[in-house]
Design a protein around this motif. Structure first.
Motif, PDB file in Angstrom:
ATOM      1  N   ASP A 124      37.709  29.616  26.731  1.00  0.00           N
ATOM      2  CA  ASP A 124      38.120  29.393  28.122  1.00  0.00           C
ATOM      3  C   ASP A 124      39.069  30.493  28.586  1.00  0.00           C
ATOM      4  O   ASP A 124      38.964  30.975  29.723  1.00  0.00           O
ATOM      5  CB  ASP A 124      38.793  28.026  28.281  1.00  0.00           C
ATOM      6  CG  ASP A 124      37.809  26.874  28.147  1.00  0.00           C
ATOM      7  OD1 ASP A 124      36.590  27.113  28.298  1.00  0.00           O
ATOM      8  OD2 ASP A 124      38.261  25.748  27.885  1.00  0.00           O
ATOM      9  N   GLU A 125      39.995  30.893  27.712  1.00  0.00           N
ATOM     10  CA  GLU A 125      40.928  31.955  28.069  1.00  0.00           C
ATOM     11  C   GLU A 125      40.184  33.273  28.286  1.00  0.00           C
ATOM     12  O   GLU A 125      40.453  34.003  29.248  1.00  0.00           O
ATOM     13  CB  GLU A 125      41.987  32.142  26.981  1.00  0.00           C
ATOM     14  CG  GLU A 125      43.018  33.192  27.339  1.00  0.00           C
ATOM     15  CD  GLU A 125      44.076  33.382  26.262  1.00  0.00           C
ATOM     16  OE1 GLU A 125      44.998  34.170  26.519  1.00  0.00           O
ATOM     17  OE2 GLU A 125      43.985  32.769  25.192  1.00  0.00           O
ATOM     18  N   ARG A 171      38.143  37.387  31.895  1.00  0.00           N
ATOM     19  CA  ARG A 171      36.993  38.150  32.379  1.00  0.00           C
ATOM     20  C   ARG A 171      36.887  38.039  33.895  1.00  0.00           C
ATOM     21  O   ARG A 171      36.717  39.038  34.594  1.00  0.00           O
ATOM     22  CB  ARG A 171      35.706  37.653  31.722  1.00  0.00           C
ATOM     23  CG  ARG A 171      34.456  38.398  32.188  1.00  0.00           C
ATOM     24  CD  ARG A 171      33.185  37.815  31.572  1.00  0.00           C
ATOM     25  NE  ARG A 171      33.071  36.376  31.735  1.00  0.00           N
ATOM     26  CZ  ARG A 171      32.659  35.765  32.864  1.00  0.00           C
ATOM     27  NH1 ARG A 171      32.353  36.480  33.920  1.00  0.00           N
ATOM     28  NH2 ARG A 171      32.574  34.449  32.922  1.00  0.00           N
ATOM     29  N   ARG A 172      37.034  36.821  34.413  1.00  0.00           N
ATOM     30  CA  ARG A 172      36.967  36.623  35.871  1.00  0.00           C
ATOM     31  C   ARG A 172      38.118  37.362  36.561  1.00  0.00           C
ATOM     32  O   ARG A 172      37.916  37.985  37.606  1.00  0.00           O
ATOM     33  CB  ARG A 172      37.002  35.132  36.211  1.00  0.00           C
ATOM     34  CG  ARG A 172      35.682  34.430  35.959  1.00  0.00           C
ATOM     35  CD  ARG A 172      35.665  33.027  36.532  1.00  0.00           C
ATOM     36  NE  ARG A 172      36.683  32.153  35.976  1.00  0.00           N
ATOM     37  CZ  ARG A 172      36.571  31.486  34.831  1.00  0.00           C
ATOM     38  NH1 ARG A 172      35.461  31.582  34.120  1.00  0.00           N
ATOM     39  NH2 ARG A 172      37.551  30.715  34.406  1.00  0.00           N
ATOM     40  N   GLU A 173      39.302  37.301  35.972  1.00  0.00           N
ATOM     41  CA  GLU A 173      40.445  38.006  36.561  1.00  0.00           C
ATOM     42  C   GLU A 173      40.199  39.513  36.578  1.00  0.00           C
ATOM     43  O   GLU A 173      40.474  40.191  37.572  1.00  0.00           O
ATOM     44  CB  GLU A 173      41.721  37.689  35.772  1.00  0.00           C
ATOM     45  CG  GLU A 173      42.962  38.287  36.371  1.00  0.00           C
ATOM     46  CD  GLU A 173      44.234  37.937  35.604  1.00  0.00           C
ATOM     47  OE1 GLU A 173      45.272  38.529  35.932  1.00  0.00           O
ATOM     48  OE2 GLU A 173      44.191  37.098  34.673  1.00  0.00           O
ATOM     49  N   ASP A 203      36.857  49.181  42.162  1.00  0.00           N
ATOM     50  CA  ASP A 203      36.809  47.920  41.429  1.00  0.00           C
ATOM     51  C   ASP A 203      37.352  48.123  40.020  1.00  0.00           C
ATOM     52  O   ASP A 203      37.917  49.170  39.697  1.00  0.00           O
ATOM     53  CB  ASP A 203      35.392  47.348  41.422  1.00  0.00           C
ATOM     54  CG  ASP A 203      34.376  48.200  40.671  1.00  0.00           C
ATOM     55  OD1 ASP A 203      34.762  49.162  39.952  1.00  0.00           O
ATOM     56  OD2 ASP A 203      33.173  47.907  40.782  1.00  0.00           O
ATOM     57  N   ALA A 204      37.179  47.118  39.178  1.00  0.00           N
ATOM     58  CA  ALA A 204      37.719  47.153  37.817  1.00  0.00           C
ATOM     59  C   ALA A 204      37.146  48.294  36.990  1.00  0.00           C
ATOM     60  O   ALA A 204      37.791  48.793  36.080  1.00  0.00           O
ATOM     61  CB  ALA A 204      37.453  45.823  37.120  1.00  0.00           C
ATOM     62  N   ARG A 205      35.923  48.720  37.300  1.00  0.00           N
ATOM     63  CA  ARG A 205      35.298  49.816  36.561  1.00  0.00           C
ATOM     64  C   ARG A 205      35.613  51.169  37.168  1.00  0.00           C
ATOM     65  O   ARG A 205      35.148  52.183  36.688  1.00  0.00           O
ATOM     66  CB  ARG A 205      33.790  49.606  36.499  1.00  0.00           C
ATOM     67  CG  ARG A 205      33.416  48.358  35.722  1.00  0.00           C
ATOM     68  CD  ARG A 205      31.945  48.171  35.632  1.00  0.00           C
ATOM     69  NE  ARG A 205      31.380  48.109  36.987  1.00  0.00           N
ATOM     70  CZ  ARG A 205      30.113  47.905  37.258  1.00  0.00           C
ATOM     71  NH1 ARG A 205      29.254  47.745  36.291  1.00  0.00           N
ATOM     72  NH2 ARG A 205      29.689  47.841  38.502  1.00  0.00           N
ATOM     73  N   PHE A 233      43.522  42.034  29.570  1.00  0.00           N
ATOM     74  CA  PHE A 233      42.916  41.693  28.284  1.00  0.00           C
ATOM     75  C   PHE A 233      43.853  41.854  27.098  1.00  0.00           C
ATOM     76  O   PHE A 233      43.495  41.507  25.973  1.00  0.00           O
ATOM     77  CB  PHE A 233      41.646  42.513  28.052  1.00  0.00           C
ATOM     78  CG  PHE A 233      40.459  41.976  28.792  1.00  0.00           C
ATOM     79  CD1 PHE A 233      39.784  40.859  28.325  1.00  0.00           C
ATOM     80  CD2 PHE A 233      40.021  42.570  29.952  1.00  0.00           C
ATOM     81  CE1 PHE A 233      38.698  40.352  29.003  1.00  0.00           C
ATOM     82  CE2 PHE A 233      38.932  42.075  30.646  1.00  0.00           C
ATOM     83  CZ  PHE A 233      38.264  40.959  30.175  1.00  0.00           C
ATOM     84  N   ASP A 234      45.061  42.351  27.321  1.00  0.00           N
ATOM     85  CA  ASP A 234      46.007  42.601  26.234  1.00  0.00           C
ATOM     86  C   ASP A 234      46.212  41.400  25.301  1.00  0.00           C
ATOM     87  O   ASP A 234      46.322  41.593  24.094  1.00  0.00           O
ATOM     88  CB  ASP A 234      47.340  43.092  26.798  1.00  0.00           C
ATOM     89  CG  ASP A 234      48.277  43.563  25.711  1.00  0.00           C
ATOM     90  OD1 ASP A 234      47.862  44.435  24.918  1.00  0.00           O
ATOM     91  OD2 ASP A 234      49.412  43.062  25.644  1.00  0.00           O
ATOM     92  N   PRO A 235      46.237  40.158  25.810  1.00  0.00           N
ATOM     93  CA  PRO A 235      46.431  39.037  24.878  1.00  0.00           C
ATOM     94  C   PRO A 235      45.287  38.849  23.875  1.00  0.00           C
ATOM     95  O   PRO A 235      45.490  38.267  22.819  1.00  0.00           O
ATOM     96  CB  PRO A 235      46.515  37.814  25.796  1.00  0.00           C
ATOM     97  CG  PRO A 235      46.870  38.340  27.140  1.00  0.00           C
ATOM     98  CD  PRO A 235      46.269  39.721  27.206  1.00  0.00           C
TER      99      PRO A 235
END
Length: 115
Positions: free
Chosen positions: A3-4, A9-11, A31-33, A77-79
């Motif tokens: 879930d995390e 991913r959505r964020e 965008d993110a890319r 994504f660091d976590p």
């Protein structure tokens, strides 16, 4: 954890970064890319027509916006994913990604760290 990961991913997919040129006459949104979504050019730029300078300003502005977007994705994504692994993925560095994957399969650990 799944879930995390889905939430992260959505964020990350929602990341949008707008950067203005140093003179404030060009704004680029990516965008993110780092793909260009929008480009705004202030009409005042035409007061001193110089197509080479305009092209350089646009290129620099888009590059800076893309770098900020990549940094934001690394932070998101660091976590879950070490920064060096995520950076290699974002930069399309397949050699490093494949080496990291092979190392993980062999039981070797990669350190995280931030940019």
């Amino acid at each position: 954890m799944q879930d995390e990961a889905d939430s992260l991913r959505r964020e990350a997919q929602a990341v949008r970064t707008t950067e203005k040129s140093r003179d404030g006459l060009v704004a680029a949104t990516v965008d993110a890319r780092g793909e260009l979504l929008r480009l705004d050019i202030d009409p005042r730029i035409y007061r001193q027509p110089d197509s080479r300078r305009l092209a350089d300003v646009i290129t620099d502005t888009v590059r800076r916006a893309a770098a900020r977007s990549r940094q934001r994705v690394l932070e998101i994504f660091d976590p879950l994913i070490p920064a060096d692994q995520m950076r290699a993925h974002l930069e399309g560095d397949l050699d490093t990604v494949m080496k990291q994957l092979a190392d993980q399969m062999a039981g070797k650990e990669h350190s995280g760290g931030t940019a």
